[in-house]
Design a protein around this motif. Structure first.
Motif, PDB file in Angstrom:
ATOM      1  N   TYR A 153       5.501  19.869 -57.750  1.00  0.00           N
ATOM      2  CA  TYR A 153       4.277  19.114 -57.434  1.00  0.00           C
ATOM      3  C   TYR A 153       4.107  17.965 -58.441  1.00  0.00           C
ATOM      4  O   TYR A 153       3.839  16.819 -58.069  1.00  0.00           O
ATOM      5  CB  TYR A 153       3.090  20.080 -57.476  1.00  0.00           C
TER       6      TYR A 153
ATOM      7  N   GLU B 275       5.659  13.873 -38.428  1.00  0.00           N
ATOM      8  CA  GLU B 275       5.981  12.655 -39.161  1.00  0.00           C
ATOM      9  C   GLU B 275       7.249  11.996 -38.612  1.00  0.00           C
ATOM     10  O   GLU B 275       7.303  10.774 -38.454  1.00  0.00           O
ATOM     11  CB  GLU B 275       6.153  13.004 -40.647  1.00  0.00           C
TER      12      GLU B 275
ATOM     13  N   SER C 133       7.277   9.410 -56.656  1.00  0.00           N
ATOM     14  CA  SER C 133       6.745   8.568 -55.587  1.00  0.00           C
ATOM     15  C   SER C 133       6.411   7.156 -56.064  1.00  0.00           C
ATOM     16  O   SER C 133       6.437   6.213 -55.273  1.00  0.00           O
ATOM     17  CB  SER C 133       5.512   9.214 -54.981  1.00  0.00           C
TER      18      SER C 133
ATOM     19  N   GLY D 144       7.201  15.412 -48.548  1.00  0.00           N
ATOM     20  CA  GLY D 144       6.243  15.542 -49.641  1.00  0.00           C
ATOM     21  C   GLY D 144       6.303  16.928 -50.244  1.00  0.00           C
ATOM     22  O   GLY D 144       7.046  17.783 -49.771  1.00  0.00           O
TER      23      GLY D 144
ATOM     24  N   GLY E 289       9.832  13.198 -54.096  1.00  0.00           N
ATOM     25  CA  GLY E 289       8.823  12.182 -54.349  1.00  0.00           C
ATOM     26  C   GLY E 289       9.363  10.810 -53.992  1.00  0.00           C
ATOM     27  O   GLY E 289       8.672   9.977 -53.405  1.00  0.00           O
TER      28      GLY E 289
ATOM     29  N   ALA F 173       6.866  15.264 -57.883  1.00  0.00           N
ATOM     30  CA  ALA F 173       6.664  14.401 -56.715  1.00  0.00           C
ATOM     31  C   ALA F 173       5.792  13.199 -57.071  1.00  0.00           C
ATOM     32  O   ALA F 173       5.996  12.091 -56.562  1.00  0.00           O
ATOM     33  CB  ALA F 173       6.037  15.200 -55.580  1.00  0.00           C
TER      34      ALA F 173
ATOM     35  N   GLU G 247       4.669   9.167 -51.638  1.00  0.00           N
ATOM     36  CA  GLU G 247       3.641  10.155 -51.310  1.00  0.00           C
ATOM     37  C   GLU G 247       2.316   9.427 -51.179  1.00  0.00           C
ATOM     38  O   GLU G 247       2.153   8.314 -51.670  1.00  0.00           O
ATOM     39  CB  GLU G 247       3.482  11.211 -52.425  1.00  0.00           C
ATOM     40  N   SER G 248       1.320  10.123 -50.587  1.00  0.00           N
ATOM     41  CA  SER G 248       0.040   9.462 -50.370  1.00  0.00           C
ATOM     42  C   SER G 248      -0.665   9.113 -51.683  1.00  0.00           C
ATOM     43  O   SER G 248      -1.471   8.199 -51.728  1.00  0.00           O
ATOM     44  CB  SER G 248      -0.867  10.330 -49.506  1.00  0.00           C
TER      45      SER G 248
ATOM     46  N   THR H 260      -1.101  20.483 -50.596  1.00  0.00           N
ATOM     47  CA  THR H 260      -0.077  21.182 -51.368  1.00  0.00           C
ATOM     48  C   THR H 260      -0.647  22.446 -51.994  1.00  0.00           C
ATOM     49  O   THR H 260       0.011  23.495 -52.010  1.00  0.00           O
ATOM     50  CB  THR H 260       0.490  20.259 -52.462  1.00  0.00           C
TER      51      THR H 260
ATOM     52  N   GLU I   1      -5.327  11.328 -53.573  1.00  0.00           N
ATOM     53  CA  GLU I   1      -5.497   9.978 -53.047  1.00  0.00           C
ATOM     54  C   GLU I   1      -6.743   9.260 -53.571  1.00  0.00           C
ATOM     55  O   GLU I   1      -6.663   8.141 -54.068  1.00  0.00           O
ATOM     56  CB  GLU I   1      -5.596  10.018 -51.517  1.00  0.00           C
TER      57      GLU I   1
END
Lengths: 500, 156
Positions: free
Chosen positions: A68, A218, A75, A40, A34, A71, A87-88, A329, A273
């Protein structure tokens, strides 16, 4: 209260030393990836799949779910101190969080993010515990036609709600569906898109596509952007103990963020997001002093950070109860279930109850571990941000090729990885969202199977999809999701061109 | 998004590329020999649907690019760095079996680090060596997975 009893049994599973260890491994790894930009949870779980193949599924899923959750905790640290999201789900956190860090209140920003994540993660897991069985009851009513319609709805929402434009979202979905076609057709044994290459008969592995899009694509993109290379890491300043004022300004955004995040997680809208953006907007609207937003308003960190953790809990509801992934994910987690020959849905709750409830119980424990890992130990994690970018991406690519190669010891998979990576780079460069492709890749073959099963049952009569009320309703929602935004945009464009 | 309001060549190429892929998928489906039992709901239906979807999106993107509504964020693209990493991956694909995992991984790592602007070859090489050896040992000894030993066969 049958789920309460089941949850207690789950705690018995989750509290065994070996599962506690997997949970700790998961949350630690999750925090680590994260914090590191460029890796990710979807990519990490994809890379772990070949390694965990021989593991006990309960332990593996406890680790994945912890990862999960972790993260989302980690982040926020990167967003706050580096002004780049880890992370987004933490894009919006950077807005206020980095401003707070610049003004010497970095520690308070980290604290409200970590405690907010804990509150949201715990409330979210509680909702998950009691809602998942309700969803299972719903899932029992689903036949092949309903499942197909549900997947079509997921395709529609994921590709229209994510990304810069609907055309790009739908293109991404189609690319994923095309990858999913390759290989031997399950029902007839017919080779599709194999081009005479024997290795292609197995199809393109999910791991290859996920790693290609997320890691190789990426890395190529980040290398192409010289302007994104050097970022300044701010030191943590201030006290990690929030003041009375900071507490009183944080608790309401935490709860509002949770209430926004959880339902959005359960919807097929790409996961974490969207609710974070909504939470930020809501907090800004409700703030007593909206002008503080943009200059380090703590509400703008507390709300979105709660929202992304609650969304992760929400994502697990349709994943476990219906087998429907609502984020990239979750799509990889679905591939993990396939690897163990487990089918999420009602059967999973009856046949592998100890796995499901052990997994859910482990999330309560994981949240406590994460709070400890991320609050007092924040200073340790920050050192990770000092890893120079060249070494970070060098490592990511070495592990990516290693993970893909060890899938089936095949160099051909590395060739595929390279090609998918180039596609991923182009998608990143020209602003196509990646999540619809991942979801299309994994749900595509399932949607096709349900589609053909439904038509076989109806003896080829395609009206099954519209005569079953539930299926019809889902298809109507799918159509509305595609049509309404374009209609709104068209009306708005006309209103602008011709102001009344 | 700050986009340039010109005709986008990239958008045009992407659109045409998608249409070409759609054509490949459709022709693949056409050339299937499907037993008549499966004629109605057989393995062709989905490829045709996906092919249509790709062709329509490709056409839409090409049209947007032509009509100046395909917005692309103006950004400097360092194509050289992209090419170096791509070359590193191609090297890795060709060297993995003959040289073995450890040397191939070191070469890939150093290529990527170089593309990201690092010129400290000694540091990168040392990190790459440690990373490659440790992962090789962890994978082959602890996890029991097979990795090509290559030139180090018998040494490690």
């Amino acid at each position: 209260m049958e789920s309460f009893g089941a949850l207690m049994d789950g705690f018995a599973t989750a509290l065994t030393p070996i599962n506690l260890m997997w949970s700790l491994v998961g949350v630690t790894l999750g925090t680590l990836i994260g914090i590191l930009p460029g890796i990710g949870p979807a990519l990490t779980i994809a890379l772990l799949l070949p390694v965990t193949r021989t593991l006990d599924p309960t332990g593996a899923f406890i680790m994945f779910a912890g990862l999960y959750y972790g993260a989302m905790y980690g982040s926020s640290t990167t967003s706050i101190l580096l002004n780049t999201p880890g992370e987004s789900g933490s894009i919006i956190t950077a807005l206020e969080g980095n401003q707070m860090a610049r003004r010497g209140r970095g520690a308070a920003a980290l604290a409200t993010a970590a405690i907010g994540s804990f509150v949201a993660g715990t409330v979210g897991t509680l909702l998950l515990s009691f809602l998942a069985p309700v969803f299972v009851k719903l899932a029992i009513m689903f036949g092949p036609a309903e499942y197909f319609a549900l997947m079509v709805m997921a395709f529609a929402t994921v590709s229209t709600l994510l990304g810069a434009s609907m055309v790009r979202g739908i293109t991404s979905l189609m690319i994923g569906l095309a990858f999913g076609l390759a290989g031997t057709d399950i029902l007839t044994g017919q080779p599709r898109l194999v081009f005479g290459i024997p290795s292609m008969l197995r199809g393109i592995d999910t791991v290859v596509v996920a790693v290609g899009l997320f890691a190789v694509g990426e890395a190529l993109y980040m290398a192409s952007r010289r302007d994104l290379r050097e970022a300044v890491v701010l030191p943590i300043r201030g006290s990690l103990f929030m003041t009375r004022e900071e507490w009183s300004r944080s608790w309401k955004p935490w709860l509002r963020g949770t209430l926004l995040g959880f339902p959005f997680g359960t919807l097929p809208a790409g996961g974490t997001e969207i609710p974070t953006f909504l939470s930020y907007y809501v907090e800004k609207k409700l703030a007593r002093n909206p002008r503080e937003f943009g200059q380090g308003a703590i509400e703008g960190v507390a709300g979105p950070e709660a929202a992304n953790n609650a969304a992760v809990a929400g994502v697990l509801v349709p994943l476990l109860a219906l087998g429907l992934p609502t984020s990239a994910t979750a799509a990889i987690l679905l591939a993990a279930f396939e690897q163990y020959n487990l089918q999420p849905g009602p059967q999973l709750f009856t046949a592998s109850g100890s796995l499901v409830w052990g997994l859910i119980a482990s999330l309560y424990i994981g949240n406590v571990m994460l709070l400890i890992l991320n609050l007092p130990l924040a200073g340790l994690w920050v050192r990770l941000l000092a890893i120079p970018q060249p070494l970070l991406y060098g490592g990511i690519l070495v592990f990516s090729t290693l993970g893909v190669y060890s899938l089936s010891n095949s160099v051909f998979d590395l060739v595929l990885l390279f090609l998918v990576g180039v596609v991923g780079f182009l998608m990143r460069r020209y602003d196509f969202p990646v999540a619809p492709a991942i979801i299309g890749l994994i749900l595509g073959p399932m949607a096709e199977a349900q589609f053909r099963r439904a038509l076989t049952i109806s003896q080829g009569d395609p009206s099954v999809f519209v005569t079953h009320p539930l299926s019809l309703a889902l298809l109507v929602v799918a159509a509305l999701v595609v049509v309404v935004p374009s209609a709104v945009a068209w009306i708005r464009a006309r209103a602008e061109a011709d102001p009344v | 998004m700050s986009g340039s309001r010109g005709r986008s060549l990239a958008g045009l190429l992407i659109g045409l590329g998608l249409i070409a892929v759609a054509a490949v998928i459709a022709s693949d489906a056409m050339h299937m020999r499907v037993p008549p039992v499966h004629a109605k709901v057989g393995p062709r239906v989905f490829p045709y649907l996906v092919s249509c979807g790709l062709a329509v999106s490709g056409a839409a993107i090409a049209w947007q690019a032509w009509s100046r509504s395909f917005l692309v964020e103006a950004q400097d693209t360092d194509w050289g760095a992209v090419a170096i990493i791509a070359a590193g991956l191609v090297l890795q694909i060709n060297l993995l079996k003959p040289l073995g995992f450890v040397p191939a991984a070191i070469i890939l790592f150093m290529t990527v680090a170089f593309a990201f602007g690092s010129r400290r070859l000694l540091r990168d090489g040392a990190v790459a060596l440690i990373l490659a050896v440790v992962t090789y040992l962890a994978f082959t000894r602890l996890l029991g997975l097979q990795l090509p030993a290559g030139i180090l066969k018998g040494v490690m």
